[in-house]
Design a protein around this motif. Structure first.
Motif, PDB file in Angstrom:
ATOM      1  N   ASP A  82       0.839  -1.191   0.000  1.00  0.00           N
ATOM      2  CA  ASP A  82       0.000   0.000   0.000  1.00  0.00           C
ATOM      3  C   ASP A  82       0.882   1.251   0.000  1.00  0.00           C
ATOM      4  O   ASP A  82       0.574   2.245  -0.657  1.00  0.00           O
ATOM      5  CB  ASP A  82      -0.892   0.011   1.230  1.00  0.00           C
ATOM      6  CG  ASP A  82      -1.629  -1.303   1.414  1.00  0.00           C
ATOM      7  OD1 ASP A  82      -2.846  -1.304   1.392  1.00  0.00           O
ATOM      8  OD2 ASP A  82      -0.955  -2.348   1.563  1.00  0.00           O
ATOM      9  N   ASP A  95      -4.413  10.299  -4.960  1.00  0.00           N
ATOM     10  CA  ASP A  95      -5.423   9.966  -5.971  1.00  0.00           C
ATOM     11  C   ASP A  95      -5.083   8.664  -6.667  1.00  0.00           C
ATOM     12  O   ASP A  95      -5.941   7.812  -6.884  1.00  0.00           O
ATOM     13  CB  ASP A  95      -5.503  11.079  -7.024  1.00  0.00           C
ATOM     14  CG  ASP A  95      -6.356  12.238  -6.542  1.00  0.00           C
ATOM     15  OD1 ASP A  95      -6.780  12.203  -5.372  1.00  0.00           O
ATOM     16  OD2 ASP A  95      -6.581  13.165  -7.328  1.00  0.00           O
ATOM     17  N   GLU A  96      -3.816   8.526  -7.018  1.00  0.00           N
ATOM     18  CA  GLU A  96      -3.347   7.301  -7.670  1.00  0.00           C
ATOM     19  C   GLU A  96      -3.655   6.099  -6.792  1.00  0.00           C
ATOM     20  O   GLU A  96      -4.206   5.105  -7.242  1.00  0.00           O
ATOM     21  CB  GLU A  96      -1.831   7.380  -7.853  1.00  0.00           C
ATOM     22  CG  GLU A  96      -1.395   8.060  -9.114  1.00  0.00           C
ATOM     23  CD  GLU A  96      -1.776   7.258 -10.331  1.00  0.00           C
ATOM     24  OE1 GLU A  96      -1.406   6.070 -10.403  1.00  0.00           O
ATOM     25  OE2 GLU A  96      -2.454   7.814 -11.205  1.00  0.00           O
ATOM     26  N   ARG A 128      -5.759   5.818  -4.331  1.00  0.00           N
ATOM     27  CA  ARG A 128      -7.197   5.615  -4.175  1.00  0.00           C
ATOM     28  C   ARG A 128      -7.761   4.926  -5.413  1.00  0.00           C
ATOM     29  O   ARG A 128      -8.553   3.986  -5.308  1.00  0.00           O
ATOM     30  CB  ARG A 128      -7.864   6.974  -3.961  1.00  0.00           C
ATOM     31  CG  ARG A 128      -9.141   6.897  -3.182  1.00  0.00           C
ATOM     32  CD  ARG A 128      -9.551   8.277  -2.702  1.00  0.00           C
ATOM     33  NE  ARG A 128      -8.915   8.648  -1.457  1.00  0.00           N
ATOM     34  CZ  ARG A 128      -8.364   9.840  -1.225  1.00  0.00           C
ATOM     35  NH1 ARG A 128      -8.340  10.765  -2.170  1.00  0.00           N
ATOM     36  NH2 ARG A 128      -7.832  10.091  -0.063  1.00  0.00           N
ATOM     37  N   ALA A 129      -7.325   5.381  -6.591  1.00  0.00           N
ATOM     38  CA  ALA A 129      -7.835   4.788  -7.827  1.00  0.00           C
ATOM     39  C   ALA A 129      -7.428   3.323  -7.960  1.00  0.00           C
ATOM     40  O   ALA A 129      -8.092   2.538  -8.630  1.00  0.00           O
ATOM     41  CB  ALA A 129      -7.340   5.584  -9.039  1.00  0.00           C
ATOM     42  N   MET A 130      -6.337   2.945  -7.309  1.00  0.00           N
ATOM     43  CA  MET A 130      -5.896   1.552  -7.379  1.00  0.00           C
ATOM     44  C   MET A 130      -6.509   0.703  -6.266  1.00  0.00           C
ATOM     45  O   MET A 130      -6.216  -0.474  -6.157  1.00  0.00           O
ATOM     46  CB  MET A 130      -4.373   1.470  -7.268  1.00  0.00           C
ATOM     47  CG  MET A 130      -3.628   2.200  -8.358  1.00  0.00           C
ATOM     48  SD  MET A 130      -3.871   1.448  -9.951  1.00  0.00           S
ATOM     49  CE  MET A 130      -2.913  -0.031  -9.705  1.00  0.00           C
ATOM     50  N   GLY A 131      -7.314   1.324  -5.403  1.00  0.00           N
ATOM     51  CA  GLY A 131      -8.017   0.549  -4.386  1.00  0.00           C
ATOM     52  C   GLY A 131      -7.427   0.624  -2.985  1.00  0.00           C
ATOM     53  O   GLY A 131      -7.805  -0.150  -2.120  1.00  0.00           O
ATOM     54  N   VAL A 132      -6.489   1.543  -2.755  1.00  0.00           N
ATOM     55  CA  VAL A 132      -5.917   1.670  -1.416  1.00  0.00           C
ATOM     56  C   VAL A 132      -6.839   2.538  -0.555  1.00  0.00           C
ATOM     57  O   VAL A 132      -7.367   3.547  -1.021  1.00  0.00           O
ATOM     58  CB  VAL A 132      -4.520   2.338  -1.475  1.00  0.00           C
ATOM     59  CG1 VAL A 132      -3.950   2.524  -0.071  1.00  0.00           C
ATOM     60  CG2 VAL A 132      -3.584   1.518  -2.323  1.00  0.00           C
ATOM     61  N   ARG A 133      -7.068   2.133   0.701  1.00  0.00           N
ATOM     62  CA  ARG A 133      -7.830   2.986   1.628  1.00  0.00           C
ATOM     63  C   ARG A 133      -6.843   3.974   2.207  1.00  0.00           C
ATOM     64  O   ARG A 133      -6.186   3.716   3.221  1.00  0.00           O
ATOM     65  CB  ARG A 133      -8.484   2.130   2.699  1.00  0.00           C
ATOM     66  CG  ARG A 133      -9.512   1.195   2.082  1.00  0.00           C
ATOM     67  CD  ARG A 133      -9.970   0.159   3.051  1.00  0.00           C
ATOM     68  NE  ARG A 133     -10.809   0.733   4.106  1.00  0.00           N
ATOM     69  CZ  ARG A 133     -11.287   0.020   5.116  1.00  0.00           C
ATOM     70  NH1 ARG A 133     -10.981  -1.247   5.228  1.00  0.00           N
ATOM     71  NH2 ARG A 133     -12.059   0.581   6.015  1.00  0.00           N
ATOM     72  N   ALA A 144     -14.382   7.452 -11.132  1.00  0.00           N
ATOM     73  CA  ALA A 144     -13.431   6.445 -10.652  1.00  0.00           C
ATOM     74  C   ALA A 144     -13.486   6.331  -9.133  1.00  0.00           C
ATOM     75  O   ALA A 144     -12.810   5.492  -8.544  1.00  0.00           O
ATOM     76  CB  ALA A 144     -12.021   6.806 -11.104  1.00  0.00           C
ATOM     77  N   VAL A 154     -12.344   8.518  -7.109  1.00  0.00           N
ATOM     78  CA  VAL A 154     -11.199   9.212  -6.519  1.00  0.00           C
ATOM     79  C   VAL A 154     -11.683  10.483  -5.845  1.00  0.00           C
ATOM     80  O   VAL A 154     -11.170  10.914  -4.819  1.00  0.00           O
ATOM     81  CB  VAL A 154     -10.168   9.551  -7.615  1.00  0.00           C
ATOM     82  CG1 VAL A 154      -9.111  10.488  -7.082  1.00  0.00           C
ATOM     83  CG2 VAL A 154      -9.545   8.278  -8.145  1.00  0.00           C
ATOM     84  N   ALA A 212     -13.024   0.173  -1.966  1.00  0.00           N
ATOM     85  CA  ALA A 212     -12.144   0.758  -2.983  1.00  0.00           C
ATOM     86  C   ALA A 212     -11.467  -0.321  -3.831  1.00  0.00           C
ATOM     87  O   ALA A 212     -11.306  -0.177  -5.049  1.00  0.00           O
ATOM     88  CB  ALA A 212     -11.095   1.629  -2.302  1.00  0.00           C
ATOM     89  N   LYS A 213     -11.077  -1.414  -3.186  1.00  0.00           N
ATOM     90  CA  LYS A 213     -10.360  -2.463  -3.891  1.00  0.00           C
ATOM     91  C   LYS A 213     -11.269  -3.163  -4.909  1.00  0.00           C
ATOM     92  O   LYS A 213     -10.835  -3.538  -5.997  1.00  0.00           O
ATOM     93  CB  LYS A 213      -9.842  -3.479  -2.873  1.00  0.00           C
ATOM     94  CG  LYS A 213      -8.443  -3.939  -3.180  1.00  0.00           C
ATOM     95  CD  LYS A 213      -7.858  -4.712  -2.028  1.00  0.00           C
ATOM     96  CE  LYS A 213      -6.617  -5.427  -2.508  1.00  0.00           C
ATOM     97  NZ  LYS A 213      -5.957  -6.147  -1.422  1.00  0.00           N
ATOM     98  N   ALA A 235     -11.534  -0.940  -7.875  1.00  0.00           N
ATOM     99  CA  ALA A 235     -10.323  -0.977  -8.692  1.00  0.00           C
ATOM    100  C   ALA A 235     -10.172  -2.296  -9.439  1.00  0.00           C
ATOM    101  O   ALA A 235      -9.480  -2.362 -10.457  1.00  0.00           O
ATOM    102  CB  ALA A 235      -9.096  -0.722  -7.815  1.00  0.00           C
ATOM    103  N   TYR A 240      -2.558  -4.949  -7.957  1.00  0.00           N
ATOM    104  CA  TYR A 240      -2.876  -4.708  -6.547  1.00  0.00           C
ATOM    105  C   TYR A 240      -4.313  -5.083  -6.168  1.00  0.00           C
ATOM    106  O   TYR A 240      -4.528  -5.813  -5.201  1.00  0.00           O
ATOM    107  CB  TYR A 240      -2.594  -3.236  -6.197  1.00  0.00           C
ATOM    108  CG  TYR A 240      -2.991  -2.837  -4.803  1.00  0.00           C
ATOM    109  CD1 TYR A 240      -2.109  -2.979  -3.740  1.00  0.00           C
ATOM    110  CD2 TYR A 240      -4.261  -2.322  -4.538  1.00  0.00           C
ATOM    111  CE1 TYR A 240      -2.475  -2.622  -2.460  1.00  0.00           C
ATOM    112  CE2 TYR A 240      -4.640  -1.968  -3.257  1.00  0.00           C
ATOM    113  CZ  TYR A 240      -3.745  -2.113  -2.223  1.00  0.00           C
ATOM    114  OH  TYR A 240      -4.118  -1.761  -0.950  1.00  0.00           O
ATOM    115  N   PRO A 241      -5.327  -4.594  -6.912  1.00  0.00           N
ATOM    116  CA  PRO A 241      -6.692  -4.893  -6.470  1.00  0.00           C
ATOM    117  C   PRO A 241      -7.046  -6.375  -6.530  1.00  0.00           C
ATOM    118  O   PRO A 241      -8.039  -6.795  -5.945  1.00  0.00           O
ATOM    119  CB  PRO A 241      -7.574  -4.067  -7.412  1.00  0.00           C
ATOM    120  CG  PRO A 241      -6.699  -3.631  -8.517  1.00  0.00           C
ATOM    121  CD  PRO A 241      -5.300  -3.644  -8.037  1.00  0.00           C
ATOM    122  N   GLN A 296      -4.644  -4.155 -14.733  1.00  0.00           N
ATOM    123  CA  GLN A 296      -5.716  -4.194 -13.734  1.00  0.00           C
ATOM    124  C   GLN A 296      -6.867  -5.081 -14.214  1.00  0.00           C
ATOM    125  O   GLN A 296      -7.738  -5.416 -13.431  1.00  0.00           O
ATOM    126  CB  GLN A 296      -6.235  -2.770 -13.495  1.00  0.00           C
ATOM    127  CG  GLN A 296      -6.073  -2.265 -12.090  1.00  0.00           C
ATOM    128  CD  GLN A 296      -6.384  -0.773 -12.000  1.00  0.00           C
ATOM    129  OE1 GLN A 296      -5.704   0.063 -12.622  1.00  0.00           O
ATOM    130  NE2 GLN A 296      -7.398  -0.415 -11.232  1.00  0.00           N
TER     131      GLN A 296
END
Ligand SMILES: Nc1ncnc2c1ncn2[C@@H]1O[C@H](COP(=O)(O)OP(=O)(O)O)[C@@H](O)[C@H]1O
Ligand SMILES: [Mg+2]
Lengths: 359, 300
Positions: free
Chosen positions: A238, A247-248, A250-255, B56, B58, B78-79, B82, B109-110, B162
């Motif tokens: 993470d 933002d990056e 968050r967009a990849m799914g990180v809280r 998205a 964001v 969020a995951k 993504a 990652y997701p 992804q």
């Protein structure tokens, strides 16, 4: 597989997969750590042959190698071993917290003390010494330092989170302000302190050191630092994404908010525990991850665990040099890490700049 | 509660977003069916990036709901979002010494649990993604050694790694040369034909018309026009959004719509010489914005 893969240069090593970088780097650093510990155990006012050291250490697991004297046994078990272990966990905590802070701040110049932890710890310790609270109970000094470290971190974090909107930039600036403010309080206490003995003790503590560290110090710092390291390790991927921006990530799914709070708390805990038992040991948290990043790249899944071992090596070696070069007097390890760490760091910066220009 | 048809991959209902008193999005709507490519067009500052970031997840909008495959995006972890939806940002972020391969692998990652590390399947997915955007040859390099267009392709690769079902692209071709512009858009179009859903902000109106099934024209945070390229790319609409006089015709060479910008429309003419900083370059910038954006600086 290991045999067929060529390891022609560090550059190739940088490109290897994470498991490989972890395995090779971990093996090299572990050997270094063990060797440093063995040498360190054998050196001191009483020189103890490495074979005897090995025998004493192994006797703990009921392997008897050689007959060693009772004194040697006591020196190793009660004086040198706890000191070295405290040094190892302190180095581990500082280096891991440094790597984490550098990732969170997206800046290789971030130091574990950046959010006020060290200054808070220093104030706690100074208060304990100045008020005579150190005499209250055996671990009063580290307790005061630890509480001070965490209180300062909470204050800095609270300022950065005011209004419900957290900002890393505010965190950095609040850290600078709180560091300066707490430093001013420490200076004031030092100046107005009538007691010369207490003054000496304060200056001694501020310079960072590992003298007369006992098993109790290992017991209070090691669990905290190991736990913090484990937590950071679990969030290492993470942290990689956080480096690319909120933002990056968050967009990849990180809280983002949660992850950052956990990482900050864990680094504060590790730094606080280190400061509590050793004062402020400079440069370990800055230099260790920096050097490893040059060799291993920025992936925190490699950087965090290897920084842990490398930080331990750094402090063990520095402490050994500090307590042996000017015998019978002792050099402070915190002073030594700064003396050696700072020029080395500058050298690295220059070398890197040259290489960047050559490209 | 609104029911969203299963074929609707992405739908935005009346999104509004403000910064202080300024309204950046004002009740903006979109719906994209599975296998559709929707183009977002509009002048600089129209709100295209803001809209994409809102879809998205964001950026949290003040009003409105984004439906991702029939589910409220704000309610999904969020995951999970993504794993279904990827965003290619307009500006590549600073990447701190990560190599191209490492960055593309981050796209996994997701799909990975906390205790997992990327396995050979992930390696293969990342490699395929790099091959598709022709970034394989840079895989061992760090991003600061790549050109702006190469970086942009790396971020397209990461979004592909992804394995999303919905792909949002924010000016993915802004820094690309003509050939790579075609290659990236051809690639997205091919994936869309295979079932992907794409929403792309595209500055080049001709390219937008050529690749997208539908266009949404944003201006000052509102939808000015929406529909098939023929319905949106009309000289009057273009003039009201961009302030330029244009001719729209079917390009005999490509068979798709082309927009020729003739010049700033009346009342929107070249500013008097005193206000012009670099002589004619001001006028050219404006034109470049509409027809073919020049190379934009990407943060190092
Ligand atoms: N944080 C912000 N504060 C104020 N204005 C903003 C902020 N973010 C974006 N804007 C403004 O919102 C408008 C839309 O921005 P953007 O979505 O990036 O436009 P586009 O991508 O269509 O060029 C611009 O006028 C921009 O200046
Ligand atoms: Mg934009």
């Amino acid at each position: 597989m290991l045999g067929t893969a060529r390891l022609t240069s560090l550059r190739d090593f940088r490109q290897a997969g994470i498991s490989r970088r972890l395995a090779v780097g971990g093996a090299v650093l572990t050997v270094l750590a063990l060797a440093a510990a063995l040498v360190s155990l054998s050196l001191g006012p009483v020189d103890i042959p490495v074979a005897h050291v090995a025998s004493i250490v192994l006797s703990a697991v009921r392997i008897e190698l050689a007959d060693v004297g009772r004194t040697e046994q006591l020196v190793i078990e009660q004086i040198r071993l706890p000191r070295i272990l405290v040094g190892a966990v302190v180095g581990m905590g500082l280096a891991v917290a440094g790597a984490t802070m550098q990732g969170l701040f997206r800046n290789p110049m971030a130091d574990p003390g950046i959010i006020g932890v060290s200054a808070g710890g220093a104030l706690g310790a100074v208060i304990a010494i100045a008020t005579g609270a150190t005499g209250l109970f055996f671990l009063a000094l580290p307790t005061f330092a630890f509480v001070g470290a965490l209180a300062a971190t909470f204050l800095v974090y609270g300022i950065a989170a005011v209004g419900g909107h957290f900002s890393m930039a505010t965190l950095l600036l609040a850290g600078i302000a709180v560091n300066a403010f707490l430093g001013a309080i420490v200076s004031t206490i030092i100046i107005v302190l009538p007691d010369n003995e207490a003054l000496r003790e304060i200056l001694f503590w501020l310079a960072g050191g590992l003298d007369s560290r006992a098993w109790e110090h290992v017991q209070i710092s090691a669990p905290l630092i190991l736990a913090a390291t484990a937590v950071i390790l679990l969030a290492a991927r993470d942290l990689n994404l956080l480096m690319l921006g909120d933002d990056e990530a968050r967009a990849m799914g990180v809280r983002v908010g949660l992850t950052r709070a956990v990482l900050l708390a864990a680094s504060a805990l590790a730094t606080g525990a280190a400061v509590a038992v050793s004062g402020t040991i400079a440069f370990v948290g800055l230099v260790t991850p920096h050097i490893l990043r040059l060799v291993l790249g920025p992936d925190h899944r490699v950087l965090i665990p290897l920084s842990a071992i490398a930080g331990a090596v750094f402090v063990i070696v520095a402490d050994t040099v500090a307590r042996t070069v000017v015998q019978p007097a002792e050099f402070r390890v915190g002073v030594l890490t700064a003396f050696v760490g700072a020029p080395f760091f500058v050298l690295l910066l220059i070398r890197n700049k040259r290489r960047a220009q050559a490209l | 509660m609104t029911r969203v048809a299963p074929s609707t991959a992405l739908r935005a209902d009346d999104l509004s977003f403000r910064v202080e008193a300024k309204s950046l999005l004002e009740r903006v709507n979109l719906h994209a069916d599975r296998g559709q490519m929707v183009g977002l067009i509009g002048p600089n500052g129209a709100g295209k990036s803001t809209f994409l970031r809102a879809m998205a997840g964001v950026l949290r909008v003040h009003e409105g709901v984004v439906w991702l495959e029939g589910e409220d995006l704000a309610a999904l972890p969020a995951k999970e979002v993504a794993a279904r939806l990827a965003l290619v940002p307009q500006l590549a972020p600073y990447t701190h010494g990560f190599t191209v391969r490492e960055l593309v692998l981050m796209g996994r990652y997701p799909h990975l649990g906390r205790f997992e590390i990327e396995g050979s399947a992930d390696d293969r997915i990342a490699r395929d993604a790099m091959r598709l955007t022709e970034t394989e040859e840079f895989e061992a390099r760090t991003l600061d050694t790549l050109s702006g267009g190469e970086r942009q392709r790396v971020f397209v690769s990461r979004a592909l790694a992804q394995q999303p079902r919905v792909l949002l692209l924010d000016e993915p071709t802004a820094n690309l040369d003509v050939l790579h512009k075609l290659r990236v858009l051809d690639l997205v179009r091919r994936l869309v034909d295979e079932g992907l859903t794409a929403v792309a902000a595209i500055h080049d109106l001709g390219m937008a018309a050529r690749y997208c099934d539908r266009l949404i024209l944003l201006s000052a945070g509102r939808v000015l026009a929406e529909g098939a390229p023929e319905e949106v790319l009309v000289p009057e609409i273009i003039e009201s959004a961009f302030g330029v006089e244009s001719a729209v015709y079917r390009d005999p060479a490509t068979g798709s719509l082309a927009v020729s910008v003739i010049g700033p429309s009346a009342g929107n003419g070249v500013p008097p010489p005193a206000a012009r900083v670099n002589g004619w370059s001001d006028h050219e910038d404006r034109e470049a914005d509409v027809v073919a954006p020049g190379a934009k600086a990407v943060r190092p």
